[in-house]
Design a protein around this motif. Sequence first.
Motif, PDB file in Angstrom:
ATOM      1  N   UNK A   1       2.693 -49.764 -52.846  1.00  0.00           N
ATOM      2  CA  UNK A   1       1.560 -48.931 -52.450  1.00  0.00           C
ATOM      3  C   UNK A   1       0.904 -49.518 -51.201  1.00  0.00           C
ATOM      4  N   UNK A   2       0.945 -48.806 -50.056  1.00  0.00           N
ATOM      5  CA  UNK A   2       0.202 -49.279 -48.883  1.00  0.00           C
ATOM      6  C   UNK A   2      -1.301 -49.131 -49.149  1.00  0.00           C
ATOM      7  N   UNK A   3      -2.057 -50.201 -48.909  1.00  0.00           N
ATOM      8  CA  UNK A   3      -3.494 -50.141 -49.143  1.00  0.00           C
ATOM      9  C   UNK A   3      -4.255 -50.715 -47.957  1.00  0.00           C
ATOM     10  N   UNK A   4      -5.475 -50.201 -47.790  1.00  0.00           N
ATOM     11  CA  UNK A   4      -6.368 -50.655 -46.721  1.00  0.00           C
ATOM     12  C   UNK A   4      -7.565 -51.361 -47.337  1.00  0.00           C
ATOM     13  N   UNK A   5      -8.337 -52.032 -46.504  1.00  0.00           N
ATOM     14  CA  UNK A   5      -9.541 -52.720 -46.966  1.00  0.00           C
ATOM     15  C   UNK A   5     -10.440 -51.723 -47.692  1.00  0.00           C
ATOM     16  N   UNK A   6     -10.868 -52.091 -48.897  1.00  0.00           N
ATOM     17  CA  UNK A   6     -11.759 -51.247 -49.686  1.00  0.00           C
ATOM     18  C   UNK A   6     -11.052 -50.308 -50.644  1.00  0.00           C
ATOM     19  N   UNK A   7      -9.735 -50.122 -50.489  1.00  0.00           N
ATOM     20  CA  UNK A   7      -8.988 -49.289 -51.435  1.00  0.00           C
ATOM     21  C   UNK A   7      -8.938 -49.986 -52.795  1.00  0.00           C
ATOM     22  N   UNK A   8      -8.937 -49.177 -53.863  1.00  0.00           N
ATOM     23  CA  UNK A   8      -8.809 -49.710 -55.214  1.00  0.00           C
ATOM     24  C   UNK A   8      -7.615 -49.058 -55.895  1.00  0.00           C
ATOM     25  N   UNK A   9      -6.787 -49.876 -56.514  1.00  0.00           N
ATOM     26  CA  UNK A   9      -5.664 -49.382 -57.307  1.00  0.00           C
ATOM     27  C   UNK A   9      -5.983 -49.701 -58.765  1.00  0.00           C
ATOM     28  N   UNK A  10      -5.961 -48.655 -59.608  1.00  0.00           N
ATOM     29  CA  UNK A  10      -6.227 -48.823 -61.041  1.00  0.00           C
ATOM     30  C   UNK A  10      -4.933 -48.616 -61.807  1.00  0.00           C
ATOM     31  N   UNK A  11      -4.681 -49.495 -62.775  1.00  0.00           N
ATOM     32  CA  UNK A  11      -3.444 -49.448 -63.556  1.00  0.00           C
ATOM     33  C   UNK A  11      -3.807 -49.438 -65.036  1.00  0.00           C
ATOM     34  N   UNK A  12      -3.288 -48.440 -65.756  1.00  0.00           N
ATOM     35  CA  UNK A  12      -3.445 -48.391 -67.209  1.00  0.00           C
ATOM     36  C   UNK A  12      -2.085 -48.743 -67.802  1.00  0.00           C
ATOM     37  N   UNK A  13      -2.065 -49.737 -68.687  1.00  0.00           N
ATOM     38  CA  UNK A  13      -0.796 -50.218 -69.221  1.00  0.00           C
ATOM     39  C   UNK A  13      -0.936 -50.642 -70.679  1.00  0.00           C
ATOM     40  N   UNK A  14       0.218 -50.705 -71.374  1.00  0.00           N
ATOM     41  CA  UNK A  14       0.252 -51.255 -72.732  1.00  0.00           C
ATOM     42  C   UNK A  14       1.024 -52.569 -72.757  1.00  0.00           C
ATOM     43  N   UNK A  15       1.997 -52.715 -71.844  1.00  0.00           N
ATOM     44  CA  UNK A  15       2.719 -53.990 -71.670  1.00  0.00           C
ATOM     45  C   UNK A  15       2.457 -54.452 -70.230  1.00  0.00           C
ATOM     46  N   UNK A  16       2.001 -55.684 -70.091  1.00  0.00           N
ATOM     47  CA  UNK A  16       1.580 -56.249 -68.802  1.00  0.00           C
ATOM     48  C   UNK A  16       2.615 -56.067 -67.688  1.00  0.00           C
ATOM     49  N   UNK A  17       2.232 -55.402 -66.585  1.00  0.00           N
ATOM     50  CA  UNK A  17       3.140 -55.304 -65.443  1.00  0.00           C
ATOM     51  C   UNK A  17       2.999 -56.537 -64.545  1.00  0.00           C
ATOM     52  N   UNK A  18       3.968 -56.699 -63.649  1.00  0.00           N
ATOM     53  CA  UNK A  18       3.882 -57.735 -62.615  1.00  0.00           C
ATOM     54  C   UNK A  18       3.308 -57.068 -61.374  1.00  0.00           C
ATOM     55  N   UNK A  19       2.243 -57.670 -60.824  1.00  0.00           N
ATOM     56  CA  UNK A  19       1.590 -57.118 -59.632  1.00  0.00           C
ATOM     57  C   UNK A  19       1.570 -58.212 -58.569  1.00  0.00           C
ATOM     58  N   UNK A  20       2.005 -57.826 -57.374  1.00  0.00           N
ATOM     59  CA  UNK A  20       2.021 -58.756 -56.234  1.00  0.00           C
ATOM     60  C   UNK A  20       1.377 -58.075 -55.031  1.00  0.00           C
ATOM     61  N   UNK A  21       0.822 -58.892 -54.126  1.00  0.00           N
ATOM     62  CA  UNK A  21       0.214 -58.367 -52.900  1.00  0.00           C
ATOM     63  C   UNK A  21       0.959 -58.938 -51.707  1.00  0.00           C
ATOM     64  N   UNK A  22       1.306 -58.049 -50.782  1.00  0.00           N
ATOM     65  CA  UNK A  22       1.963 -58.452 -49.542  1.00  0.00           C
ATOM     66  C   UNK A  22       1.065 -58.028 -48.387  1.00  0.00           C
ATOM     67  N   UNK A  23       0.413 -59.002 -47.754  1.00  0.00           N
ATOM     68  CA  UNK A  23      -0.484 -58.711 -46.627  1.00  0.00           C
ATOM     69  C   UNK A  23       0.276 -58.340 -45.379  1.00  0.00           C
ATOM     70  N   UNK A  24      -0.420 -57.669 -44.479  1.00  0.00           N
ATOM     71  CA  UNK A  24       0.199 -57.281 -43.204  1.00  0.00           C
ATOM     72  C   UNK A  24       0.264 -58.460 -42.265  1.00  0.00           C
TER      73      UNK A  24
END
Length: 109
Positions: A86-109
């Motif tokens: 997901x491309x995101x900009x400063x101030x964007x919020x990503x919300x995730x609803x889950x039952x089994x923990x996902x892996x989340x990583x951030x890749x800066x520009x």
Amino acid sequence: MTLPVPNLNSPLVNKIGKLVPPWNNWFQQFSQQAPAVAAVTVGTSPFSYTANVDGRLIISGGTVSAIDLVRGTVTISLSTVRPLIIPISIGDTVSIIYTVLPTVQFLGN
């Protein structure tokens, strides 16, 4: 993001042969190391991540039922098919609803 080519009428070097701005800045962009991928610690569901720099959020694994991107007053429901980048900009919020923990990583520009 690649910087635009400086004005071609700008001198490349000064009187003693040293590279000068804006050319110095333009050439440096090709020699800088790419940013590292950072692991995001996922909290309880629903989990929200708000970007403080531009980049991409990478979501993989887990059992996810909903992913939303919020930009200002607009909410966009995204696919839960993973991996998802997901491309995101400063101030964007990503919300995730889950039952089994996902892996989340951030890749800066």
